[in-house]
Structures are given as C-alpha cells and as structure tokens.
Design a protein around this motif. Structure first.
Motif, PDB file in Angstrom:
ATOM      1  N   GLU A  18     -52.352  26.599  31.531  1.00 56.79           N
ATOM      2  CA  GLU A  18     -53.509  26.973  30.831  1.00 56.79           C
ATOM      3  C   GLU A  18     -53.954  25.978  29.765  1.00 56.79           C
ATOM      4  OE1 GLU A  18     -53.255  31.550  29.935  1.00 56.79           O
ATOM      5  OE2 GLU A  18     -51.287  31.001  30.334  1.00 56.79           O
ATOM      6  N   TYR A  42     -49.192  32.930  31.751  1.00 55.35           N
ATOM      7  CA  TYR A  42     -49.861  33.820  32.560  1.00 55.35           C
ATOM      8  C   TYR A  42     -50.573  33.489  33.507  1.00 55.35           C
ATOM      9  CZ  TYR A  42     -51.299  38.175  34.669  1.00 55.35           C
ATOM     10  OH  TYR A  42     -51.388  39.278  35.784  1.00 55.35           O
ATOM     11  N   HIS A  43     -50.365  33.489  35.040  1.00 49.86           N
ATOM     12  CA  HIS A  43     -51.239  32.792  35.916  1.00 49.86           C
ATOM     13  C   HIS A  43     -51.653  33.952  36.901  1.00 49.86           C
ATOM     14  CE1 HIS A  43     -50.834  28.951  34.506  1.00 49.86           C
ATOM     15  NE2 HIS A  43     -49.435  28.881  34.281  1.00 49.86           N
ATOM     16  N   GLY A  44     -51.127  35.161  36.843  1.00 52.96           N
ATOM     17  CA  GLY A  44     -51.745  36.114  37.722  1.00 52.96           C
ATOM     18  C   GLY A  44     -50.407  36.877  38.189  1.00 52.96           C
ATOM     19  N   VAL A  99     -58.771  30.457  34.121  1.00 55.98           N
ATOM     20  CA  VAL A  99     -59.197  31.856  34.465  1.00 55.98           C
ATOM     21  C   VAL A  99     -59.783  32.560  33.139  1.00 55.98           C
ATOM     22  CG1 VAL A  99     -58.329  34.141  35.054  1.00 55.98           C
ATOM     23  CG2 VAL A  99     -58.049  31.818  36.431  1.00 55.98           C
ATOM     24  N   MET A 100     -58.908  32.321  32.201  1.00 56.07           N
ATOM     25  CA  MET A 100     -59.371  33.341  30.757  1.00 56.07           C
ATOM     26  C   MET A 100     -59.860  32.261  29.555  1.00 56.07           C
ATOM     27  SD  MET A 100     -56.768  35.501  28.555  1.00 56.07           S
ATOM     28  CE  MET A 100     -56.759  37.268  29.079  1.00 56.07           C
ATOM     29  N   ASP A 136     -55.284  26.162  34.865  1.00 53.23           N
ATOM     30  CA  ASP A 136     -55.818  27.584  34.747  1.00 53.23           C
ATOM     31  C   ASP A 136     -56.814  27.960  33.602  1.00 53.23           C
ATOM     32  OD1 ASP A 136     -56.038  30.400  35.143  1.00 53.23           O
ATOM     33  OD2 ASP A 136     -53.906  30.724  35.287  1.00 53.23           O
ATOM     34  N   GLY A 161     -58.819  36.095  39.359  1.00 52.17           N
ATOM     35  CA  GLY A 161     -57.958  34.979  38.895  1.00 52.17           C
ATOM     36  C   GLY A 161     -56.684  34.712  39.588  1.00 52.17           C
ATOM     37  N   SER A 162     -55.931  35.783  39.898  1.00 48.31           N
ATOM     38  CA  SER A 162     -54.709  35.451  40.770  1.00 48.31           C
ATOM     39  C   SER A 162     -54.834  34.947  41.971  1.00 48.31           C
ATOM     40  CB  SER A 162     -54.053  36.879  41.427  1.00 48.31           C
ATOM     41  OG  SER A 162     -53.594  37.678  39.800  1.00 48.31           O
ATOM     42  N   LYS A 201     -62.765  35.501  35.565  1.00 51.29           N
ATOM     43  CA  LYS A 201     -63.401  36.278  34.406  1.00 51.29           C
ATOM     44  C   LYS A 201     -64.827  36.099  33.964  1.00 51.29           C
ATOM     45  CE  LYS A 201     -58.600  37.167  33.117  1.00 51.29           C
ATOM     46  NZ  LYS A 201     -58.213  38.508  32.692  1.00 51.29           N
TER      47      LYS A 201
END
Ligand SMILES: Cc1ncc(COP(=O)(O)O)c(C=O)c1O
Length: 452
Positions: free
Chosen positions: A215, A141-143, A251-252, A249, A108-109, A278
């Motif tokens: 996000e 949170y982005h990494g 990612v999650m 984002d 993700g980061s 993820k």
C-alpha cells in the motif's frame, strides 16, 4: 460499548460482532448519516475511506437512476456495456504511465485476488512458470479473502486461517514513527528498507519471485502512514532489476484520497498492477478494478487470450454508472484541490489539538487521509494494554458525540497498537473540519481517561 439490545438479539444477520447493537442507518446527506432514532453523525471516516462524495450526491443518484432504467445487468460472457467501456476509458485516461486496461471486480479483496492471479498468469504466459513467490509487508491489509489475507500482514486476522494460506514472504513496512532509528535520516531509513527487500529477493532467488505488493500509504492497519522519501523509487528500481512485478494496493489510499487521483503519483512511480476500489464508486455501488500495464495485457492477449479469472458481477452496469458519475463529479467540481486544501487544514488542526496530547504519539497522513497513533507513554512510545481495547472505546465515544472515525487495534504485533483513521468526504469544508477535530478531541480524552 453499547449494551446488547433486544434488536441485536433478534437479528438474523451475522453482524461483524455478535452481541453488539448497531444503530440502524436510515438516511444520508452530504457529510452526515442519520440513524433511525434521528441522531446525526458526521462521517469523518467515509465509512472505511469509501464515501468520497459524501452521501446522497444528486449527480451520482441521477446517473444510477438513468442506468437502471436502461439496463441493470448483462452477463460479461455475453456482452460488454457502454457504461463499462466508458468507465474503462476514463480510468485509463487518468491512470499512471503505461496502464492501458482494467479488469472489473466488486471490491478491494477481489481486486487483490485478481492482481495475484494475473501476476502469476503473466509469468506462465511468458514461459517463466518457476516464479511462485509473493513478497508483501508486515502490518499491512490487503483484504479478507484467502489470497489477500495471505499477503496481508495483520497477524490477528491471519492466525486462525494460517493452515489455509498460500506461502507468502513479508518484509518491514515503511513506518517511520517506530521503524526509523534516531541516527538515521528518513532517506537512509528508506534505503535500509529497500535493502531488506533486496535481501529477501536474494534469499528466494530473483527469478522465482512473482511480485512485491504494498500500500503506498498504509491505511487501516497503521492509520495513514506514508512511506519515507525515495523508498518507493528504490522499490520500483529493485523490482525492475529482477523482472518482478510491483503491485500497488490503492484500494484505500487511491482515487483522490491523498490529493492526487493515485497515491503513487506523489511517489513518482508507476506500478505494473494497481488495485482500486472504495473511492472508485464512493459507496454508491460495490465496485473495484485492477489496472494493468500494457505488457501484462499483451502477454495474455498474445498468449492464451483469456485471463483465467472471472466473477458473475464484474463490470456490473449499475456499479459502473455510479463509479463513472463519481469520477466525473470529482473532476467537474475540482474536488482534488479541496482534498489538498482541507487535508492541509485538517492536518494542521489535528496537530494543534493532539500535538502535545499525553496519549497521542504521532499525527500523520496525506490529504484527507489522516491518522493518530495512541500511546500510553509518548517518550517510550509504549502502546496501551490491548485488553483495554482503547480503539473500540474511541469509536464508541466518537459515535456518542455524533462522529464516525475508523479506529483499529493490534497494529504493532497483532495485539497491541491503537490508531484512529480519518477519511472524510472530499466535499468537506473548514467548519466541518473544526467540528470533527473538536468531537474527536473529546472522544480521545474520554477514552484515554478511562484507560490511563
Ligand atoms: C488497502 C486495502 N486493500 C484491500 C482492502 C479490501 O477491500 P474490501 O473490504 O472491499 O474487500 C481494504 C479494505 O479495507 C484495504 O484497505
């Protein structure tokens, strides 16, 4: 917390926390992980919203075995591979409107770093090198790498590294439980937030801004907080008006976690760049990807011809084979329908169990991405004293009961604010949901009883 054991002292790994004795994960099957002592844990958080197919899925393992027997690695400066091409075809075929290419990374980061650099390079290619500002949101949170940390809004993680971080600007998150005024509708609250973004852009100068990053559903920092209706449509419209890129984002919250493949589908918008990770590989291999609109690919292809960014392990064949298998199983078994069905059931059961709990202020989320916010007082929404580390106690009590959940602290101001995030595998059924809610109820009761 578990007492420090001999094994913890003897480890040569710099673990996430020194002095904490982590159980040794020995095997996994379906929704369950088993440690070396034979104790079983229901993985109700998918680790950190990773294990979307649970553990040991035979089809994913078979695809990985076949790939590793054929080809484990080929450096991307020399070769492409069939499996990487097939995965890209698959991702683009199911991507939001306008997305035509992907850039592979290993997490993700890395996906976020790539997004920030590609966004900047896009404007350099177009002859707009004055664009230099990034806007993101607080309590996000982005990494953990420096660029991702800079745009993220977790103060406790940013503070020690502040002198190393690139300049970023932050606006308020869409956080209805705490942000919406009593005299506001959710829509009016969303309008107010969009106006705040517009004001920030005006302050920086619209033609100086590269991108807005968000996000769609705030994951680890706030505990599964969806935006209010209309918010992202206004954000998209504001970005378009100023020629600013919208980086989502996912990612999650992406890759099926909320009941649609991409969370932004439920907002009715399409991003310019989107980070996924993820659930893409479901934990079977480290992989992430950056999805990009055609105009961004075209600017690079028609300009310098190369994105100035690469990693040794990007497009790793084994990781691509895992991700391709995960995505095919999700479609073949119609698992997004199960995410919606079991997500609705999980949400209902959580609300029944915690809706009147004296120390649970809010239950929210979408699909199999649900969160609880823990408060010392429901009326005032007063958080617990951060020195109590309530989130850590909830995790400990849950683990003791054979349940993995993902609690975080410091969500309000970097110190106080406790949430519990749930992100179970898409293969879950109602009986497992019932067990999760029962064990979580006991864990929250035990942890809050000690804290209150
Ligand atoms: C929304 C979001 N973005 C980025 C990341 C960073 O991903 P990774 O830990 O794979 O680098 C995470 C990890 O939790 C995340 O939740």
């Amino acid at each position: 917390m578990r007492a420090m054991s001999k094994t913890a002292l003897m480890t040569h790994i710099l673990h996430r926390q020194t002095g904490h004795a982590y159980p040794t994960a020995a095997s996994g099957r379906g929704v369950t992980l088993r440690d070396a002592d034979g104790k079983e844990y229901i993985d109700a958080s998918g680790g950190a919203a990773v294990s979307c197919l649970g553990h040991g899925h035979p089809d994913v393992l078979a695809a990985m075995h076949a790939q590793i027997d054929r080809l484990a690695y080929a450096h991307t400066s020399f070769f492409t591979t069939q499996v990487a091409e097939e995965l890209a075809d698959d991702l683009v075929a199911h991507a939001p409107n306008g997305i035509g290419h992907v850039f592979y990374v290993s997490g993700g980061s890395e996906a976020i770093e790539a997004a920030l650099k590609l966004a900047r390079q896009y404007f350099v290619e177009r002859g707009e090198p004055q664009r230099r500002y990034l806007i993101a949101r607080r309590q996000s949170y982005h990494g953990i790498t420096l660029g991702a940390l800079a745009i993220g809004g977790r103060e406790w993680q940013r503070a020690p590294f502040a002198p190393l971080l690139i300049e970023t600007h932050h606006v308020s998150p869409a956080y209805e439980y705490r942000g919406r005024r009593a005299d506001e509708t959710p829509e009016a609250y969303g309008e107010r937030l969009a106006d705040e973004l517009e004001a920030k852009i005006a302050e920086l100068g619209g033609s100086n801004v590269i991108a807005f990053v968000a996000e769609p559903i705030v994951g680890a920092t706030l505990g599964a907080v969806p935006a209010v209706p209309g918010y992202f449509k206004r954000v998209r419209e504001i970005c378009d008006r100023h020629g600013i890129l919208l980086i989502l984002d996912e990612v999650m919250c992406g890759m099926g976690r909320t009941g649609t493949l991409h969370a932004c589908e439920q907002e009715g918008i399409s991003p310019d760049l989107m980070a996924i990770a993820k659930g893409l590989g479901g934990g079977y291999a480290p992989i992430g990807a950056l999805l990009m609109r055609d105009k961004i690919f075209d600017a690079v292809a028609g300009g310098s011809g190369a994105f100035q960014h690469s990693h040794t392990y990007m497009g790793h064949p084994l990781a691509c084979s895992a991700a391709l298998a995960v995505q095919r199983v999700i479609r073949r078994d119609d698992l997004l329908a199960n995410v919606r069905q079991q997500g609705a059931y999980l949400s209902r059961r959580l609300k029944e169990r915690f809706g009147n709990h004296p120390f649970v202020g809010d239950v929210r989320g979408r699909g199999l991405f649900q969160g609880l916010e823990l408060v010392a007082d429901r009326d005032s929404k007063q958080p617990f004293d951060p020195s109590l580390k309530l989130h850590a106690h909830v995790k400990h009590e849950a683990m003791a009961r054979g349940l993995m959940v993902y609690p975080t602290g410091g969500s309000l101001d970097g110190a106080s604010g406790d949430n519990v995030l749930l992100a179970p595998p898409f293969i879950i059924d109602a009986a497992v949901v019932d067990t999760i809610v029962e064990r979580l109820g006991e864990a929250v009761d035990a942890a809050t009883a000690q804290a209150s």
